[in-house]
Motif scaffolding. Structure first.
Motif, PDB file in Angstrom:
ATOM      1  N   VAL A 172     -21.602  61.823   9.895  1.00  0.00           N
ATOM      2  CA  VAL A 172     -21.096  61.963   8.538  1.00  0.00           C
ATOM      3  C   VAL A 172     -21.681  60.846   7.688  1.00  0.00           C
ATOM      4  CG1 VAL A 172     -19.042  61.984   7.080  1.00  0.00           C
ATOM      5  CG2 VAL A 172     -18.972  63.042   9.346  1.00  0.00           C
ATOM      6  N   LEU A 173     -22.300  61.222   6.553  1.00  0.00           N
ATOM      7  CA  LEU A 173     -22.970  60.251   5.698  1.00  0.00           C
ATOM      8  C   LEU A 173     -22.123  59.934   4.483  1.00  0.00           C
ATOM      9  CD1 LEU A 173     -26.569  61.796   5.778  1.00  0.00           C
ATOM     10  CD2 LEU A 173     -25.619  60.027   7.265  1.00  0.00           C
ATOM     11  N   ALA A 174     -22.284  58.732   3.984  1.00  0.00           N
ATOM     12  CA  ALA A 174     -21.532  58.306   2.805  1.00  0.00           C
ATOM     13  C   ALA A 174     -22.277  58.705   1.548  1.00  0.00           C
ATOM     14  CB  ALA A 174     -21.318  56.792   2.837  1.00  0.00           C
ATOM     15  N   ALA A 175     -21.536  59.114   0.531  1.00  0.00           N
ATOM     16  CA  ALA A 175     -22.155  59.444  -0.746  1.00  0.00           C
ATOM     17  C   ALA A 175     -22.610  58.162  -1.433  1.00  0.00           C
ATOM     18  CB  ALA A 175     -21.169  60.207  -1.621  1.00  0.00           C
ATOM     19  N   GLY A 176     -23.521  58.300  -2.376  1.00  0.00           N
ATOM     20  CA  GLY A 176     -24.007  57.135  -3.101  1.00  0.00           C
ATOM     21  C   GLY A 176     -25.372  56.706  -2.615  1.00  0.00           C
ATOM     22  N   ASP A 177     -25.905  55.702  -3.299  1.00  0.00           N
ATOM     23  CA  ASP A 177     -27.249  55.218  -2.990  1.00  0.00           C
ATOM     24  C   ASP A 177     -27.274  54.454  -1.682  1.00  0.00           C
ATOM     25  OD1 ASP A 177     -29.255  56.058  -4.573  1.00  0.00           O
ATOM     26  OD2 ASP A 177     -29.252  54.349  -5.928  1.00  0.00           O
ATOM     27  N   ALA A 178     -28.277  54.717  -0.881  1.00  0.00           N
ATOM     28  CA  ALA A 178     -28.507  53.949   0.348  1.00  0.00           C
ATOM     29  C   ALA A 178     -29.753  53.108   0.149  1.00  0.00           C
ATOM     30  CB  ALA A 178     -28.678  54.881   1.534  1.00  0.00           C
ATOM     31  N   ALA A 179     -29.784  51.964   0.753  1.00  0.00           N
ATOM     32  CA  ALA A 179     -30.906  51.043   0.562  1.00  0.00           C
ATOM     33  C   ALA A 179     -31.427  50.562   1.897  1.00  0.00           C
ATOM     34  CB  ALA A 179     -30.482  49.882  -0.320  1.00  0.00           C
ATOM     35  N   THR A 180     -31.724  51.498   2.783  1.00  0.00           N
ATOM     36  CA  THR A 180     -32.279  51.103   4.075  1.00  0.00           C
ATOM     37  C   THR A 180     -33.597  50.385   3.899  1.00  0.00           C
ATOM     38  OG1 THR A 180     -31.222  53.001   5.138  1.00  0.00           O
ATOM     39  CG2 THR A 180     -33.024  51.950   6.315  1.00  0.00           C
ATOM     40  N   ASP A 181     -34.393  50.794   2.891  1.00  0.00           N
ATOM     41  CA  ASP A 181     -35.694  50.163   2.683  1.00  0.00           C
ATOM     42  C   ASP A 181     -35.566  48.744   2.131  1.00  0.00           C
ATOM     43  OD1 ASP A 181     -34.626  51.179   0.364  1.00  0.00           O
ATOM     44  OD2 ASP A 181     -36.521  51.853  -0.485  1.00  0.00           O
ATOM     45  N   ALA A 182     -34.329  48.329   1.792  1.00  0.00           N
ATOM     46  CA  ALA A 182     -34.109  46.959   1.341  1.00  0.00           C
ATOM     47  C   ALA A 182     -33.650  46.049   2.473  1.00  0.00           C
ATOM     48  CB  ALA A 182     -33.084  46.940   0.207  1.00  0.00           C
ATOM     49  N   VAL A 183     -33.481  46.615   3.663  1.00  0.00           N
ATOM     50  CA  VAL A 183     -33.075  45.830   4.828  1.00  0.00           C
ATOM     51  C   VAL A 183     -34.333  45.274   5.488  1.00  0.00           C
ATOM     52  CG1 VAL A 183     -31.893  45.852   7.057  1.00  0.00           C
ATOM     53  CG2 VAL A 183     -31.023  47.252   5.164  1.00  0.00           C
ATOM     54  N   GLY A 184     -34.507  43.980   5.457  1.00  0.00           N
ATOM     55  CA  GLY A 184     -35.693  43.374   6.039  1.00  0.00           C
ATOM     56  C   GLY A 184     -35.695  43.475   7.556  1.00  0.00           C
ATOM     57  N   TRP A 185     -36.884  43.470   8.136  1.00  0.00           N
ATOM     58  CA  TRP A 185     -36.958  43.641   9.587  1.00  0.00           C
ATOM     59  C   TRP A 185     -36.335  42.462  10.323  1.00  0.00           C
ATOM     60  CZ3 TRP A 185     -39.686  40.038  12.379  1.00  0.00           C
ATOM     61  CH2 TRP A 185     -40.683  39.312  11.733  1.00  0.00           C
ATOM     62  N   ARG A 186     -36.338  41.282   9.725  1.00  0.00           N
ATOM     63  CA  ARG A 186     -35.676  40.155  10.377  1.00  0.00           C
ATOM     64  C   ARG A 186     -34.156  40.299  10.351  1.00  0.00           C
ATOM     65  NH1 ARG A 186     -38.847  35.836  11.782  1.00  0.00           N
ATOM     66  NH2 ARG A 186     -40.957  35.774  10.889  1.00  0.00           N
ATOM     67  N   ASP A 187     -33.653  41.088   9.399  1.00  0.00           N
ATOM     68  CA  ASP A 187     -32.218  41.354   9.358  1.00  0.00           C
ATOM     69  C   ASP A 187     -31.829  42.488  10.302  1.00  0.00           C
ATOM     70  OD1 ASP A 187     -31.631  39.399   7.397  1.00  0.00           O
ATOM     71  OD2 ASP A 187     -32.327  40.762   5.828  1.00  0.00           O
ATOM     72  N   PHE A 188     -32.762  43.408  10.518  1.00  0.00           N
ATOM     73  CA  PHE A 188     -32.450  44.550  11.382  1.00  0.00           C
ATOM     74  C   PHE A 188     -32.629  44.197  12.853  1.00  0.00           C
ATOM     75  CE2 PHE A 188     -33.726  48.549  13.497  1.00  0.00           C
ATOM     76  CZ  PHE A 188     -32.552  49.263  13.297  1.00  0.00           C
ATOM     77  N   PHE A 189     -33.713  43.531  13.176  1.00  0.00           N
ATOM     78  CA  PHE A 189     -33.969  43.114  14.558  1.00  0.00           C
ATOM     79  C   PHE A 189     -33.463  41.679  14.713  1.00  0.00           C
ATOM     80  CE2 PHE A 189     -37.317  46.185  13.470  1.00  0.00           C
ATOM     81  CZ  PHE A 189     -37.027  47.172  14.399  1.00  0.00           C
ATOM     82  N   VAL A 190     -32.318  41.520  15.365  1.00  0.00           N
ATOM     83  CA  VAL A 190     -31.625  40.235  15.354  1.00  0.00           C
ATOM     84  C   VAL A 190     -31.999  39.346  16.531  1.00  0.00           C
ATOM     85  CG1 VAL A 190     -29.678  41.182  14.068  1.00  0.00           C
ATOM     86  CG2 VAL A 190     -29.640  41.271  16.571  1.00  0.00           C
TER      87      VAL A 190
END
Length: 466
Positions: free
Chosen positions: A43-61
């Protein structure tokens, strides 16, 4: 009008001309407005998503994984080739842009004339001028420059797409190495367990309470586990080779993972919105759109070829009998000539060039739309896996736990003499397969998160925190 004033106004005259390129209209995205959800999808949330604003250093911890990704971004040869192509596209754009300005050449001559009285007269001439500078009345040169600029932007977006793909490829290879290390450890633990079982069966057979069949069966089980260990050791070495090829250099042991564990080396959630418009921000989609815009400019250049071209030739200079006072002699010379040229007959080449430009535009539209459809399919596939993987891992975890319980009970029954050796052997095989399947499921989940991150356009922006 002074000649230098004329030269200064030539670019302005060119820019004041017509532009025959059709107005760009972004094609409608040929995909549903919303990403799939429900059923097999999360189930997805309505509204804008900003996955492309998540830096790889933030995603790969994981710090080790971050180090390997940084190495790949600096050393990967495919990425280096892509960066070189971006620089080439930028240079070609500047070459086309230079056509909007006149090329001024300078020359100097010296001549000596001997008169009848034997006197030698020197003549010095210094000249500068432009040859056949085209006034861009119909936008041909401007559109050629715009086409090259859009091609450069497309190449730069391709660079971003390559970087994102490299981040994902590196992470997936690193995680695969971790999963292979887990699989090898399980196989080695199984070898140790089956070797103990074989020792027990050899003692039982020596004491007359076991059979040669049980010894042979235990030996077969041990050999099978040993073969699996050999295969996993090969796979681990090959996984490292693959990872180092992606990274572009040999990697130290301390940046390699020892276990996948539960896959906590990366974030377990992403801001995935409901709208499919996020796909229009993917670099490959933007690259396809820039390529499309370039074809609009190409049409403008092809249309301009139907109209006459106006060219100017300018020349100015100084002449003197003495070199030291040539610029003070007052012997200033200047000329300006213009020529108008109109193509009368070319066997249909101009018309067919226009037709080819329009066909290229139609092909670019189809390519752009296809790129969006591919992006939608990639995200939908990743979401389909994301919607069911947790359920799969829960089932695999329960299977492993119950298989471990069944093995302990069957081994106790065999030790108590109430079951034959085939019962614990079969339970051990089931446990081994369950443990390996759980590792595979955890790798699938981690790799799916990486793919979802890539498909939604993440991977470039870095966190300011280090």
């Amino acid at each position: 009008m002074k000649l230098r004033t004329l030269f200064a106004t030539l670019p302005a005259l060119a820019l004041a001309g017509c532009n025959l390129a059709p107005k760009y209209v972004q094609p409608a995205a040929p995909v549903p407005q919303a990403l799939p959800q429900g059923g097999s999808y999360p189930v997805l949330a309505a509204g804008d998503a900003a996955t492309d604003a998540v830096g790889w250093r933030d995603f790969f911890v994981d710090a080790r994984l971050q180090q390997v990704i940084a190495t790949a971004l600096a050393e990967n040869r495919n990425l280096r080739a892509t960066l070189a192509n971006v620089e080439r596209a930028r240079a070609l754009y500047r070459v086309n842009r230079a056509a909007l300005f006149p090329i001024v050449n300078a020359s100097g001559t010296l001549s000596a004339v001997q008169g009848t009285a034997g006197r030698v007269t020197d003549n010095f001439l210094v000249q500068a001028g432009t040859s056949a500078y085209e006034i861009d009345l119909w936008g041909r040169l401007r559109n050629q420059s715009q086409s090259a600029f859009e091609s450069y932007l497309a190449t730069d977006e391709g660079r971003k797409a390559t970087q994102i793909a490299l981040v994902a490829e590196t992470a997936t290879a690193w995680l695969s190495y971790a999963a292979t290390a887990d699989a090898l450890r399980i196989a080695e633990e199984t070898v140790a367990s089956r070797r103990k079982t074989l020792d027990v069966n050899l003692r039982r057979e020596a004491n007359g309470i076991g059979t040669k069949l049980e010894v042979a069966t235990a030996t077969t089980a041990l050999n099978s586990a040993e073969a699996a260990v050999a295969e996993f050791r090969t796979s681990l070495a090959q996984s490292r080779n693959a990872l180092e090829l992606i990274a572009g250099k040999p990697l130290a042991d301390d940046v390699l993972p020892t276990t996948l564990g539960t896959g906590d080396q990366l974030r377990d959630a992403l801001p995935v919105g409901l709208s499919s418009e996020v796909l229009l921000r993917r670099p490959d989609v933007l690259a396809a759109e820039h390529d499309l815009k370039a074809t609009y400019a190409d049409i403008g250049a092809a249309r301009a070829a139907f109209f006459p071209t106006l060219s100017l030739t300018g020349l100015f200079g100084f002449a003197s009998a003495g070199l030291t006072n040539i610029f003070n002699s007052g012997e200033f010379q200047k000329t300006v000539n213009g020529s108008l040229r109109q193509r009368i007959f070319d066997g249909g080449a101009t018309a067919n060039n226009l037709a080819a430009a329009k066909a290229s535009r139609d092909a670019a539209v189809a390519t752009y739309e296809r790129t969006i459809q591919t992006a939608f399919r990639e995200v939908a596939d990743a979401l389909a896996r994301r919607g069911t993987i947790d359920e799969s891992i829960r089932a695999q975890s329960s299977l492993e736990a119950n298989a471990a319980t069944a093995y302990r009970i069957s081994q106790s029954r065999y030790d108590a003499g109430v079951a034959n050796y085939l019962e614990p052997l079969d339970a051990q095989r089931t446990l081994y397969n369950a443990r390996q399947s759980l590792v595979s499921a955890r790798l699938t989940k981690a790799a799916n998160m990486v793919e979802l991150y890539r498909a939604l356009g993440g991977g470039l922006v870095e966190s300011t925190a280090r």
